[in-house]
Design an enzyme around this catalytic site. Structure first.
Site, PDB file in Angstrom:
ATOM      1  N   ASP A   1      -4.285   1.997   4.221  1.00 61.24           N
ATOM      2  CA  ASP A   1      -4.852   1.026   5.151  1.00 61.24           C
ATOM      3  C   ASP A   1      -4.641   1.517   6.575  1.00 61.24           C
ATOM      4  OD1 ASP A   1      -5.669  -0.644   3.154  1.00 61.24           O
ATOM      5  OD2 ASP A   1      -4.314  -2.294   3.639  1.00 61.24           O
TER       6      ASP A   1
ATOM      7  N   ASP B   1       0.855  -1.181   0.000  1.00 60.17           N
ATOM      8  CA  ASP B   1       0.000   0.000   0.000  1.00 60.17           C
ATOM      9  C   ASP B   1       0.896   1.237   0.000  1.00 60.17           C
ATOM     10  OD1 ASP B   1      -2.504  -1.534   0.479  1.00 60.17           O
ATOM     11  OD2 ASP B   1      -1.545  -1.950   2.403  1.00 60.17           O
TER      12      ASP B   1
ATOM     13  N   ARG C   1     -14.169   0.210  -1.467  1.00 53.21           N
ATOM     14  CA  ARG C   1     -13.468   0.502  -0.218  1.00 53.21           C
ATOM     15  C   ARG C   1     -13.160   1.991  -0.079  1.00 53.21           C
ATOM     16  NH1 ARG C   1      -9.013  -4.424   0.417  1.00 53.21           N
ATOM     17  NH2 ARG C   1     -10.487  -6.153   0.149  1.00 53.21           N
TER      18      ARG C   1
END
Length: 431
Positions: A255, A212, A308
């Site tokens: 995240d 990420d 998301r």
């Protein structure tokens, strides 16, 4: 102490910070710091303002302020010992993978051989891949991870200088620390050079990738502000397919996982990405995540992302005044309701393509309550919960997340949000 009293204590604590915490955003009515590197999170600005607030490296002595122009200099600046406040100023674009994927390949790894060995016509779909080429792929992936991941220490501010600062191919790891600020960077998603084929993932298998752009892992008091998260030169549409499946080389953009807590993400742009922002990464992580994962998302632009935005497990998440722009047939959902989540989504603006129904904005992963109020779709008020439940009666969601956010500064009318956010969010737009 009951939850309402607890929230009152948090709010009172945050208000007390107005005496000591320099403000950072003109939008809140405060005067911004003359040097963005010295800015702190304004009092009351989301969950990261609770308790001690978030000051990052704002108090750094001159010897702890470093300007970097390469990925190697950046890593060295963050690896310097000590937990005293530090400021790292980024000039230009730092490239973590300047030498290309070949620089990470283990000796003997051959992608053509990998494809031949694990072709479903040869390997099938019943067993995970294994053998020499998978071992070499894993070794290559480990080498890439070591090169592109960098840990951000406590009491740190990372800030881009000017309008064109950023990081390509790197992964910032805010892990097990407190008090971090990341601002004014264009973060181009890391491109996984060595995705793993998993024949058992779904009916026809899937390519799974790592990395990420920014991970908040077990950390507290983190402010993520005025950044642009993007796939940049390598959107999913440019990726090849093997075995009939997209060779997926991207994971998430941001995240917040594994016991992370007290995070504010404000005025960021998330664009052209699939699995964008995950808060809580496992239904089985209650031991670390329950009572934590408190995150505020406000005045962010989610532009043409697939899903998301965010997906939530466990956390009390406050999402208000964000703008969601939805186009194209690949769209799945925006707000994911997951295990024990307590999402409050208020006064957001959604700009949907004509063929995208408003009922698709919410997605039920697990039974959990959600608060939705004051949201606008294409310029008109829409009850997101009602239209979702009407469109998906078998996946009906429950109302009332069970808490009332109090750590907010200014809340704008949702009709004003698109123009406001589209013109002020993202890297290069600090005011």
């Amino acid at each position: 102490m009951n939850r309402r009293k607890q929230l009152g204590v948090v709010a009172a604590t945050a208000l007390a910070l107005t005496v000591t915490a320099p403000a950072a955003g003109a939008h809140t009515g405060h005067r911004p710091a003359a040097d963005p590197a010295r800015a702190t999170l304004p009092a009351g600005d989301g969950w990261a303002a609770s308790g001690t607030g978030t000051t990052g490296g704002s108090a750094a002595e001159a010897s702890r302020v470093v300007t970097v122009t390469t990925w190697e200099e950046f890593r060295a600046a963050l690896e310097a010992p000590g937990t005293e406040p530090r400021i790292v100023k980024v000039v230009g674009t730092l490239n973590a993978t300047a030498d290309g994927c070949a620089a990470f390949e283990a000796s003997g790894y051959d992608f053509a051989r990998y494809l031949a060995d694990y072709d479903p016509a040869v390997w099938g779909y019943e067993n995970e891949v294994g053998g020499p080429q998978e071992e070499l792929r894993a070794a290559s992936a480990t080498a890439q991870g070591q090169a592109i991941k960098v840990k951000v220490p406590a009491n740190t501010t990372i800030v881009g200088v000017g309008k064109h600062a950023g990081i390509t191919g790197g992964s910032l790891q805010v892990q097990g620390v407190d008090n971090v600020i990341v601002r004014n960077l264009t973060l181009e998603s890391p491109l996984d050079c060595f995705p793993q084929w998993d024949p058992t993932d779904g009916a026809t298998g899937a390519w799974n990738s790592e990395y990420d752009s920014l991970v908040v892992y077990g950390s507290t008091h983190v402010w993520i502000d005025h950044n642009t998260f993007t796939d940049g030169a390598h959107p999913d549409s440019s990726l090849p397919s093997y075995y009939g499946e997209v060779y997926q080389q991207h994971d998430g953009e941001l995240d917040v996982v594994r016991g992370a807590d007290l995070v504010t993400a404000s005025w960021n742009v998330f664009t052209d990405h699939d699995k964008t922002l995950m808060i809580g990464n496992s239904d089985s992580a209650g031991a670390t995540d329950r009572g934590r994962l408190r995150v505020t998302l406000h005045h962010n632009l989610f532009d043409k992302v697939v899903e998301r935005a965010p997906r939530v497990r466990f956390g009390q998440v406050d999402a208000y005044n964000n703008h969601f722009v939805v186009t194209g047939p690949s769209y799945v959902y925006s707000l994911g309701i997951g295990q024990e989540s307590q999402l409050v989504a208020e006064k957001n603006a959604f700009t949907l393509a004509a063929d995208v129904p408003a009922g698709q904005i919410l997605k039920k992963w697990k039974d959990a309550p959600v608060t939705t109020s004051g949201n606008y779709v294409n310029g008109r008020p829409v009850d997101l919960l009602a239209v979702h439940n009407a469109q998906y009666p078998a996946e009906a969601l429950r109302a009332d997340a069970g808490w009332t956010p109090e750590l907010r500064t200014r809340v704008d009318h949702p009709k004003a949000v698109p123009a406001l956010v589209d013109h002020r969010a993202g890297a290069g737009r600090l005011r």
